[in-house]
Design a protein around this motif. Structure first.
Motif, PDB file in Angstrom:
ATOM      1  N   ARG A  29       0.840  -1.188   0.000  1.00 14.73           N
ATOM      2  CA  ARG A  29       0.000   0.000   0.000  1.00 14.73           C
ATOM      3  C   ARG A  29       0.886   1.254   0.000  1.00 14.73           C
ATOM      4  O   ARG A  29       2.020   1.212   0.480  1.00 14.73           O
ATOM      5  N   PRO A  30       0.370   2.361  -0.522  1.00 15.46           N
ATOM      6  CA  PRO A  30       1.128   3.606  -0.393  1.00 15.46           C
ATOM      7  C   PRO A  30       1.237   3.957   1.092  1.00 15.46           C
ATOM      8  O   PRO A  30       0.279   3.797   1.848  1.00 15.46           O
ATOM      9  N   ARG A  31       2.410   4.378   1.503  1.00 14.53           N
ATOM     10  CA  ARG A  31       2.663   4.656   2.930  1.00 14.53           C
ATOM     11  C   ARG A  31       2.949   6.135   3.111  1.00 14.53           C
ATOM     12  O   ARG A  31       3.709   6.724   2.357  1.00 14.53           O
ATOM     13  N   LEU A  32       2.348   6.696   4.155  1.00 17.94           N
ATOM     14  CA  LEU A  32       2.432   8.125   4.397  1.00 17.94           C
ATOM     15  C   LEU A  32       2.724   8.378   5.867  1.00 17.94           C
ATOM     16  O   LEU A  32       2.163   7.714   6.735  1.00 17.94           O
ATOM     17  N   ASP A  61       1.279   6.478   9.115  1.00 20.04           N
ATOM     18  CA  ASP A  61       2.010   6.595  10.373  1.00 20.04           C
ATOM     19  C   ASP A  61       1.801   8.007  10.890  1.00 20.04           C
ATOM     20  O   ASP A  61       1.856   8.972  10.110  1.00 20.04           O
ATOM     21  N   LEU A  62       1.565   8.130  12.194  1.00 12.26           N
ATOM     22  CA  LEU A  62       1.428   9.441  12.816  1.00 12.26           C
ATOM     23  C   LEU A  62       2.703   9.769  13.568  1.00 12.26           C
ATOM     24  O   LEU A  62       3.151   8.990  14.406  1.00 12.26           O
ATOM     25  N   GLY A  63       3.275  10.931  13.257  1.00 17.24           N
ATOM     26  CA  GLY A  63       4.454  11.378  13.973  1.00 17.24           C
ATOM     27  C   GLY A  63       4.054  12.108  15.240  1.00 17.24           C
ATOM     28  O   GLY A  63       3.009  12.738  15.290  1.00 17.24           O
ATOM     29  N   PRO A  64       4.880  12.023  16.269  1.00 21.63           N
ATOM     30  CA  PRO A  64       4.606  12.789  17.474  1.00 21.63           C
ATOM     31  C   PRO A  64       4.620  14.289  17.171  1.00 21.63           C
ATOM     32  O   PRO A  64       5.302  14.737  16.251  1.00 21.63           O
ATOM     33  N   PHE A  66       5.478  18.189  17.374  1.00 24.95           N
ATOM     34  CA  PHE A  66       6.595  19.085  17.690  1.00 24.95           C
ATOM     35  C   PHE A  66       7.964  18.412  17.651  1.00 24.95           C
ATOM     36  O   PHE A  66       8.829  18.696  18.452  1.00 24.95           O
ATOM     37  N   GLN A  67       8.159  17.527  16.681  1.00 22.79           N
ATOM     38  CA  GLN A  67       9.468  16.928  16.463  1.00 22.79           C
ATOM     39  C   GLN A  67      10.364  17.924  15.732  1.00 22.79           C
ATOM     40  O   GLN A  67       9.891  18.823  15.046  1.00 22.79           O
ATOM     41  N   SER A  68      11.664  17.685  15.804  1.00 26.53           N
ATOM     42  CA  SER A  68      12.600  18.495  15.017  1.00 26.53           C
ATOM     43  C   SER A  68      12.540  18.035  13.563  1.00 26.53           C
ATOM     44  O   SER A  68      12.040  16.948  13.252  1.00 26.53           O
ATOM     45  N   ALA A  69      13.071  18.862  12.679  1.00 28.06           N
ATOM     46  CA  ALA A  69      13.107  18.522  11.255  1.00 28.06           C
ATOM     47  C   ALA A  69      13.875  17.224  11.032  1.00 28.06           C
ATOM     48  O   ALA A  69      13.455  16.371  10.238  1.00 28.06           O
ATOM     49  N   THR A  70      14.965  17.041  11.726  1.00 27.52           N
ATOM     50  CA  THR A  70      15.772  15.827  11.587  1.00 27.52           C
ATOM     51  C   THR A  70      14.993  14.609  12.057  1.00 27.52           C
ATOM     52  O   THR A  70      15.017  13.557  11.403  1.00 27.52           O
ATOM     53  N   ASP A  71      14.288  14.743  13.168  1.00 32.30           N
ATOM     54  CA  ASP A  71      13.493  13.615  13.674  1.00 32.30           C
ATOM     55  C   ASP A  71      12.384  13.223  12.703  1.00 32.30           C
ATOM     56  O   ASP A  71      12.135  12.037  12.480  1.00 32.30           O
ATOM     57  N   ILE A  77      12.131   8.190   6.758  1.00 30.03           N
ATOM     58  CA  ILE A  77      13.072   7.257   6.127  1.00 30.03           C
ATOM     59  C   ILE A  77      12.970   5.877   6.773  1.00 30.03           C
ATOM     60  O   ILE A  77      12.876   4.857   6.084  1.00 30.03           O
ATOM     61  N   GLU A  78      12.984   5.839   8.106  1.00 29.35           N
ATOM     62  CA  GLU A  78      12.926   4.558   8.821  1.00 29.35           C
ATOM     63  C   GLU A  78      11.617   3.812   8.550  1.00 29.35           C
ATOM     64  O   GLU A  78      11.599   2.587   8.508  1.00 29.35           O
ATOM     65  N   ASN A  79      10.530   4.543   8.356  1.00 38.05           N
ATOM     66  CA  ASN A  79       9.236   3.915   8.090  1.00 38.05           C
ATOM     67  C   ASN A  79       9.020   3.630   6.616  1.00 38.05           C
ATOM     68  O   ASN A  79       7.970   3.117   6.233  1.00 38.05           O
ATOM     69  N   ASP A  80      10.002   3.970   5.796  1.00 36.79           N
ATOM     70  CA  ASP A  80       9.976   3.688   4.359  1.00 36.79           C
ATOM     71  C   ASP A  80       8.702   4.218   3.708  1.00 36.79           C
ATOM     72  O   ASP A  80       7.989   3.501   3.006  1.00 36.79           O
ATOM     73  N   VAL A  81       8.419   5.506   3.961  1.00 36.44           N
ATOM     74  CA  VAL A  81       7.206   6.114   3.427  1.00 36.44           C
ATOM     75  C   VAL A  81       7.414   6.593   1.993  1.00 36.44           C
ATOM     76  O   VAL A  81       8.544   6.846   1.567  1.00 36.44           O
ATOM     77  N   HIS A  82       6.321   6.716   1.294  1.00 37.45           N
ATOM     78  CA  HIS A  82       6.336   7.276  -0.049  1.00 37.45           C
ATOM     79  C   HIS A  82       6.094   8.777  -0.016  1.00 37.45           C
ATOM     80  O   HIS A  82       6.486   9.493  -0.932  1.00 37.45           O
TER      81      HIS A  82
END
Length: 157
Positions: A29-32, A61-64, A66-71, A77-82
């Motif tokens: 499936r497309p991953r976001l 995937d939901l990111g937490p 107020f993460q930093s740009a690097t996070d 990248i780690e979740n291999d999203v499209h």
């Protein structure tokens, strides 16, 4: 003349068809990754967006907050999203978007589509975002199915 509801249903069906086409071509499936970077809306809004994408056929995937740009970049990248959808963008957070793009590029992942949404942006902000590499800019009047169609069209071609 088509009613607004019929147009929206047509849009959702087209988005689902494209998601299925993508899945058939890619074997998944497309991953976001959906990440909230601004402070101008509630967490509930982000969850509603996530459900809309999932209903179309995305793995979301939901990111937490107020993460930093690097996070954010590393999680994408780690979740291999499209695609990476940044929610609650304001003029003050455009710099964060630029940092995310630079981080993705640093890791060789500039192929990840970048979608942003925010209603507090000026025409100059839209130009800046397009110039730095944002693929899709949403407004609150845009619906998720139309954005998904744009995104999937870019991913399939």
């Amino acid at each position: 003349m088509k009613s607004e509801a019929n147009v929206e249903i047509t849009s959702v069906l087209k988005a689902k068809t494209l998601a299925n086409t993508f899945a058939a071509q890619e074997g998944r499936r497309p991953r976001l990754l959906l990440s909230k970077i601004g402070q101008n809306n509630h967490e509930q809004d982000t969850k509603i967006i996530a459900v809309a994408y999932a209903d179309i056929g995305f793995d979301v995937d939901l990111g937490p907050s107020f993460q930093s740009a690097t996070d954010i970049s590393k999680q994408a990248i780690e979740n291999d999203v499209h695609a990476l959808h940044l929610s609650s963008l304001t003029h003050e957070t455009i710099h964060t978007v630029s940092e995310i793009i630079a981080s993705l590029s640093h890791y060789g992942c500039e192929y990840i589509l970048l979608i942003v949404d925010g209603d507090q942006l000026t025409d100059l902000d839209y130009k800046t975002l397009t110039d730095i590499g944002v693929h899709i800019i949403m407004k609150s009047s845009d619906n998720i199915s139309d954005t998904a169609i744009q995104m999937l069209t870019l991913l399939i071609t």
